[in-house]
Design a protein around this motif. Sequence first.
Motif, PDB file in Angstrom:
ATOM      1  N   UNK B 285       0.837  -1.209   0.000  1.00 41.63           N
ATOM      2  CA  UNK B 285       0.000   0.000   0.000  1.00 41.63           C
ATOM      3  C   UNK B 285       0.871   1.258   0.000  1.00 41.63           C
ATOM      4  N   UNK B 286       2.080   1.135   0.529  1.00 46.00           N
ATOM      5  CA  UNK B 286       3.009   2.275   0.518  1.00 46.00           C
ATOM      6  C   UNK B 286       3.474   2.598  -0.903  1.00 46.00           C
ATOM      7  N   UNK B 287       3.328   1.617  -1.788  1.00 47.78           N
ATOM      8  CA  UNK B 287       3.809   1.809  -3.161  1.00 47.78           C
ATOM      9  C   UNK B 287       2.722   2.298  -4.111  1.00 47.78           C
ATOM     10  N   UNK B 288       1.581   2.687  -3.554  1.00 54.49           N
ATOM     11  CA  UNK B 288       0.494   3.183  -4.402  1.00 54.49           C
ATOM     12  C   UNK B 288       0.910   4.454  -5.129  1.00 54.49           C
ATOM     13  N   UNK B 289       0.278   4.669  -6.294  1.00 55.33           N
ATOM     14  CA  UNK B 289       0.504   5.925  -7.010  1.00 55.33           C
ATOM     15  C   UNK B 289      -0.860   6.493  -7.352  1.00 55.33           C
ATOM     16  N   UNK B 290      -0.889   7.620  -8.073  1.00 51.13           N
ATOM     17  CA  UNK B 290      -2.201   8.204  -8.366  1.00 51.13           C
ATOM     18  C   UNK B 290      -3.034   7.303  -9.276  1.00 51.13           C
ATOM     19  N   UNK B 291      -2.385   6.426 -10.059  1.00 56.29           N
ATOM     20  CA  UNK B 291      -3.155   5.552 -10.950  1.00 56.29           C
ATOM     21  C   UNK B 291      -3.154   4.098 -10.513  1.00 56.29           C
ATOM     22  N   UNK B 292      -2.507   3.780  -9.419  1.00 62.57           N
ATOM     23  CA  UNK B 292      -2.496   2.400  -8.932  1.00 62.57           C
ATOM     24  C   UNK B 292      -2.666   2.432  -7.418  1.00 62.57           C
ATOM     25  N   UNK B 293      -3.791   1.931  -6.948  1.00 68.56           N
ATOM     26  CA  UNK B 293      -4.083   1.978  -5.513  1.00 68.56           C
ATOM     27  C   UNK B 293      -4.037   0.584  -4.932  1.00 68.56           C
ATOM     28  N   UNK B 294      -3.053   0.356  -4.085  1.00 70.54           N
ATOM     29  CA  UNK B 294      -2.883  -0.970  -3.501  1.00 70.54           C
ATOM     30  C   UNK B 294      -3.270  -0.936  -2.030  1.00 70.54           C
ATOM     31  N   UNK B 295      -3.809  -2.027  -1.544  1.00 64.31           N
ATOM     32  CA  UNK B 295      -4.161  -2.105  -0.121  1.00 64.31           C
ATOM     33  C   UNK B 295      -5.519  -2.729   0.141  1.00 64.31           C
ATOM     34  N   UNK B 296      -6.361  -2.779  -0.885  1.00 61.77           N
ATOM     35  CA  UNK B 296      -7.683  -3.381  -0.704  1.00 61.77           C
ATOM     36  C   UNK B 296      -7.554  -4.911  -0.636  1.00 61.77           C
ATOM     37  N   UNK B 297      -8.373  -5.533   0.223  1.00 62.08           N
ATOM     38  CA  UNK B 297      -8.372  -6.985   0.384  1.00 62.08           C
ATOM     39  C   UNK B 297      -9.735  -7.526  -0.031  1.00 62.08           C
ATOM     40  N   UNK B 298      -9.742  -8.678  -0.687  1.00 61.88           N
ATOM     41  CA  UNK B 298     -11.017  -9.324  -0.991  1.00 61.88           C
ATOM     42  C   UNK B 298     -11.025 -10.761  -0.481  1.00 61.88           C
ATOM     43  N   UNK B 299     -12.113 -11.111   0.163  1.00 60.17           N
ATOM     44  CA  UNK B 299     -12.353 -12.500   0.554  1.00 60.17           C
ATOM     45  C   UNK B 299     -13.579 -12.997  -0.197  1.00 60.17           C
ATOM     46  N   UNK B 300     -13.632 -14.290  -0.422  1.00 60.98           N
ATOM     47  CA  UNK B 300     -14.779 -14.876  -1.118  1.00 60.98           C
ATOM     48  C   UNK B 300     -15.441 -15.881  -0.186  1.00 60.98           C
ATOM     49  N   UNK B 301     -16.724 -15.662   0.088  1.00 59.15           N
ATOM     50  CA  UNK B 301     -17.409 -16.542   1.047  1.00 59.15           C
ATOM     51  C   UNK B 301     -18.090 -17.728   0.364  1.00 59.15           C
ATOM     52  N   UNK B 302     -18.767 -17.469  -0.765  1.00 55.92           N
ATOM     53  CA  UNK B 302     -19.509 -18.575  -1.395  1.00 55.92           C
ATOM     54  C   UNK B 302     -19.403 -18.475  -2.913  1.00 55.92           C
ATOM     55  N   UNK B 303     -20.215 -19.249  -3.629  1.00 55.39           N
ATOM     56  CA  UNK B 303     -20.121 -19.307  -5.082  1.00 55.39           C
ATOM     57  C   UNK B 303     -21.110 -18.381  -5.763  1.00 55.39           C
ATOM     58  N   UNK B 304     -21.703 -18.854  -6.881  1.00 54.92           N
ATOM     59  CA  UNK B 304     -22.606 -18.015  -7.659  1.00 54.92           C
ATOM     60  C   UNK B 304     -24.012 -18.585  -7.646  1.00 54.92           C
ATOM     61  N   UNK B 305     -24.985 -17.715  -7.874  1.00 59.06           N
ATOM     62  CA  UNK B 305     -26.378 -18.167  -7.816  1.00 59.06           C
ATOM     63  C   UNK B 305     -26.734 -18.989  -9.051  1.00 59.06           C
ATOM     64  N   UNK B 306     -26.384 -18.493 -10.246  1.00 61.51           N
ATOM     65  CA  UNK B 306     -26.755 -19.244 -11.451  1.00 61.51           C
ATOM     66  C   UNK B 306     -25.951 -20.526 -11.586  1.00 61.51           C
ATOM     67  N   UNK B 307     -24.823 -20.604 -10.879  1.00 64.26           N
ATOM     68  CA  UNK B 307     -24.046 -21.846 -10.858  1.00 64.26           C
ATOM     69  C   UNK B 307     -24.487 -22.775  -9.731  1.00 64.26           C
ATOM     70  N   UNK B 308     -25.497 -22.359  -8.977  1.00 60.75           N
ATOM     71  CA  UNK B 308     -26.032 -23.128  -7.840  1.00 60.75           C
ATOM     72  C   UNK B 308     -24.963 -23.414  -6.796  1.00 60.75           C
ATOM     73  N   UNK B 309     -23.998 -22.521  -6.670  1.00 63.18           N
ATOM     74  CA  UNK B 309     -22.961 -22.701  -5.664  1.00 63.18           C
ATOM     75  C   UNK B 309     -23.023 -21.617  -4.588  1.00 63.18           C
ATOM     76  N   UNK B 310     -24.007 -20.712  -4.670  1.00 62.47           N
ATOM     77  CA  UNK B 310     -24.192 -19.734  -3.593  1.00 62.47           C
ATOM     78  C   UNK B 310     -24.823 -20.439  -2.396  1.00 62.47           C
ATOM     79  N   UNK B 311     -24.500 -19.967  -1.189  1.00 59.11           N
ATOM     80  CA  UNK B 311     -25.055 -20.577   0.028  1.00 59.11           C
ATOM     81  C   UNK B 311     -26.371 -19.871   0.379  1.00 59.11           C
ATOM     82  N   UNK B 312     -27.441 -20.653   0.392  1.00 59.86           N
ATOM     83  CA  UNK B 312     -28.766 -20.082   0.630  1.00 59.86           C
ATOM     84  C   UNK B 312     -29.339 -20.510   1.969  1.00 59.86           C
TER      85      UNK B 312
END
Lengths: 320, 551
Positions: B285-312
Motif C-alpha cells: 500500500x506504501x507503493x500506491x501511485x495516483x493511478x495504482x491503488x494498492x491495499x484493498x483486500x477481498x475475501x470470497x465466502x460462497x459461489x454463484x447463484x446461477x451456478x447453484x454454488x451460492x449458500x442459501x
Amino acid sequence: MAAAGPIPLSVIGGFLGAGKTTLLNRLLQGASGIRFAVIVNDFGDLAIDGDLVADHGGDTITFANGCLCCTMGDSLLSTLNDLARRDDPPDHIVVEASGVADPRQIADVAVLHPGLVRDLVLVLVDADTICERARDSRLKETVIHQAEAADMIVLNKCDLASEQHIADARAWAAEQAPRAALLETAHARIAIERLLTLDSGHGIGNGPLRAPAVAHIGHAHDHANQFSSAVVILEAPLDLAALRGVLNDLPPSILRAKGFVSSREDPSRLHLVQLSGRRLRIEPWPVAARAGVVPPRRGRVFVGTPDMPPAAGLTRRLGA
Amino acid sequence: MAASITIFRAKKILTMNPRAPAATHVAVRDGHILGAGDLADLSVWGAHRLDERFADKVLMPGMIEGHCHSMEGSVWQDNYVGYYARRGPDGIERPALRSIEEVVDHLRRVEAEMGEGEDAIIAWGFDPIYFNGPRMTAADLDRVSQRRPVVVVHASFHIINVNSVVLQRANISADTDVMGIMKGADGEPNGELQGMPARFLALGAIGRDHFEEMGKKESLWRFARSAQLAGVTTATDLANALPETTIANLKAVTGDPDYPLRIVPAFLGLSCPAAEGAVKMRALSEQSSDKLRLGLIKLVADGSIQGFTARLKWPGYFNSSANGLWYIDPDRIADTLAVYHEAGLQVHIHTNGDQATETVLDAIEQVLTRLPRPDARFTLQHCQMAHEAHYRRMARLGVCANLFANHLYYWGDQHVEQTMGPERAARMNATGTAKRLGVPFAIHSDAPITPLAPLFTAWCAVNRKTVSGRILGEAERISVEDALSAVTLGAAYTLKLDGELGSIETGKRADFAVLDADPLAVGAEGLKDVPVWGTVLGGRVFPCADIAGGL
C-alpha cells in the motif's frame, strides 16, 4: 537415477479442527527416507512443521484457498505442474485440503495428470462434533461431500467423545460413505505411512516388494493393532480379468494391496498390481533385464483394518 | 510560475455535487479540478486556455467500476462467441451468436483465416442457458478442426467444451473416472468438461493459463481500453493474488501517461495465510501511485447463484438443487477478517447467497465488537440476495453493498424460473432497499462476466428489466440520478476514494466521462444507449475514436 514414474498424490481432508495438521506432522516424523512435498491449502492455527519436511529433503508449499474452479484450481495445478517437472521430484505429494474443499476434486487432478497417480483420500472427522456439524444448516453439505470423497474415514478425538457420540459418528460415516474404510483413533494416531504408496514413483524399478513392518507370511498386527497385514504368495499364473473382479470386490476393510502376479496368457510376464484408495491398477512390469536387479517375487501384501480377512481367506478369494 | 489552467466548456456538466449539480465549464490545473460553474465563475482563477472541444458534449464524473476483473483484458485475445453482441476493447462489436450452429460456423471462419500450423482456437462467452435443445459436443467442434485444439469456454468460466484433439491430448477417454467429464449415451466423453480438474488439465494440455494471461501488459492495456470505451476512469481488479510480475506490470502500465485508467486491485486475501497477506499488503500500500491503488483486500465466502454454488438460507434453491459451496470455512471468516482489519486494511467480501451474507455480517459484527475502528467500510460484493433485515444490519454496522445489477437483465428470468422463484428473485440486488435504509451502495458488471459498461448497469438498476421483458421487483427500482451516483460517488465511497474521485468539484481529480447525450434527459429507457465519446483522466483527454481498430 531411475526414470521418473508418476508421483503418487494423497489428500488429507476434513473440517477445521479435525486433526489434519497433527496427522501430517506424524507422517513426516514417521516416514524416514521418504521425500514428501506437502501442499497446504488450510491456513489454520497449527502449522506444518516445515523443518520436518525439509529434513526429508522435501518442501512445504501453500496454495490459494477459495473457489476450486478459479484461483484455487489454478494455484494447485501450477504447483503440481512444477513438482512433476522437477529434476528431483518428491516421492509422494500430500495435499492438506482446506476445511471446506472437496478432496475428491483435488484427487481427480492426480487421476488426469500424466505426471501423477492418485493415491489415498483420507478424511478426518472429529468424532465428538461431526454429528452436530452434520445437522448445522451451514455445514451439512460440506461435511457430507468430504465423507463421500473418502477412501478412508478416520474418526479422530475418540478420547474426547462419549460412547454415544462415537456410535453416532460411526453410523453417520457408514451412511455417507459405505465403501470407505472406517478407523477410530485419538490424537490423529494413525500409521498413515502404512497406507500410502511410498515405494512407487522413482523407486518403482529398484525396491523389493515392501513387506509389512513385521515381514512374515500370515497375519501381522502393528501399531497397537491399528492395522493388520497379510502376505499372500501366488506362484501360479492368474486370469487378470478375474483378478480385477475379485480385487474390486474386496471389503472396505482392505485399505491397500500391492504385489506381483504373472498372467495366464503369458506366464513369463510379471504384472504389478496396486490397490490404493479403492483404485485398482494392473500394469505390465518392465522386466527389461537390469543388472543386479532381482526379479520381484510373486505375491501380494494386503494392509487393512484388524477386521480384514486373514491371509488364508484372501488366498481363497484369489483362487490361488 | 503557476501551472497552466485549462477550462473545458461543455454543453452540460453533471457534477454529482449536490450544491451545484449542473455546470457548463470546468477548470483543471495539475490534473485536478479547480472548480465547476460558468466561464465567469472560473475566470477568477486567472490566465487560462479555453478548450471548446466538448462544447456539444455532456460531461459527468469519470465512471468507477467497483467490481470487475483485469481478466476483461485477457479474454479478448480469444474469440467471443456469446449470445449477445458485445464490443471488444478495440471498439469493434462482435456479433451475437444465437445457436450452436452459429458458434461452429463462426469458429470455422476463424479457422479458415489461421493458415497452417496447429495453434489452438480458444473461444469464450458461450452461454447455452439461452438455448433450448441439445448441448454442444466434441463432434460439433471437430467440424471446426480435427487438427487444432478447439476450446469453448462458457460464460460462467466454469464449464468448457473441447474437440477430440483436446480430449486426446488431455488423455480423457471413456475409462477416465473423474467428476465433471460429461459422457454421451455411448459412454464416450462428449467434450463437455465441468469440473476443475478436467477443465484445467485440458487448458494445460494446450498450454493456456488464464491467470498468467491476466497479469500481462497487453491484457492490462486491453482492460484499460475496454474501460475507456465505457466512460470508466477507475476500475477495480477484484481480486488478484498479486504476484511480483503482476505488480511490476501494473506499475509499468499505470506509470505510462498514455494509460487511460486508474486501477484498484484487491488482494485475494485467502491466497496465503492472512498474517502474511496483511504484511505484504501493508508494504504494497506504501507503493500506491495516483493511478495504482494498492491495499484493498477481498475475501470470497460462497459461489454463484446461477451456478447453484451460492449458500442459501431456507428454502434453498427453487429447483431443489443442493445448497452451494463455501470457499472459506464459515467459522473462520471472523478470524481472517480480523487479521486484515487489525492491520488497517479495508476488506471487501464476496457473498452471493443470503446465508453467506448473514454469516459474513455476523463475522463483521464480531470483529467490530472486538476491534472497534470507525469507518472500516467493509463492503459486501454482489450481495445479491440480501434481505431487508440484512440491509438494516448493514446500515447499523456501516457496511456498504456493491450490487450486481446486470444480473437482473442477463439471468433475471432464470432466477424466477430456476434459482430463486418469483418473490426472492424480485428482491435480488435490492438497490431500492439499500437507498431507503441508508446503506451506501454501488452497482457493478463483474466484467468479463457481463459487459463493462456502467451506463448499462445503471439502466439495469433503474429499469430492472429481464431479457424476456419481465420487470423484476418494481419497488426496488431507483431513479436515474441515484443510479448515476452509484456508478460514480457510490463506487468511490466503497473504495474510500470519495474524497478525491466521483464528483466534479474543487480539489478532486479531473476524471470525466465525455458523453454525446445527457443521461438525465434521455429517460430511463435510453440510459444504456447514451454514446460515450471518451474520457478525461487527470485532465488528459482520451477520445474513443483513437482506439477504433488500433489495438
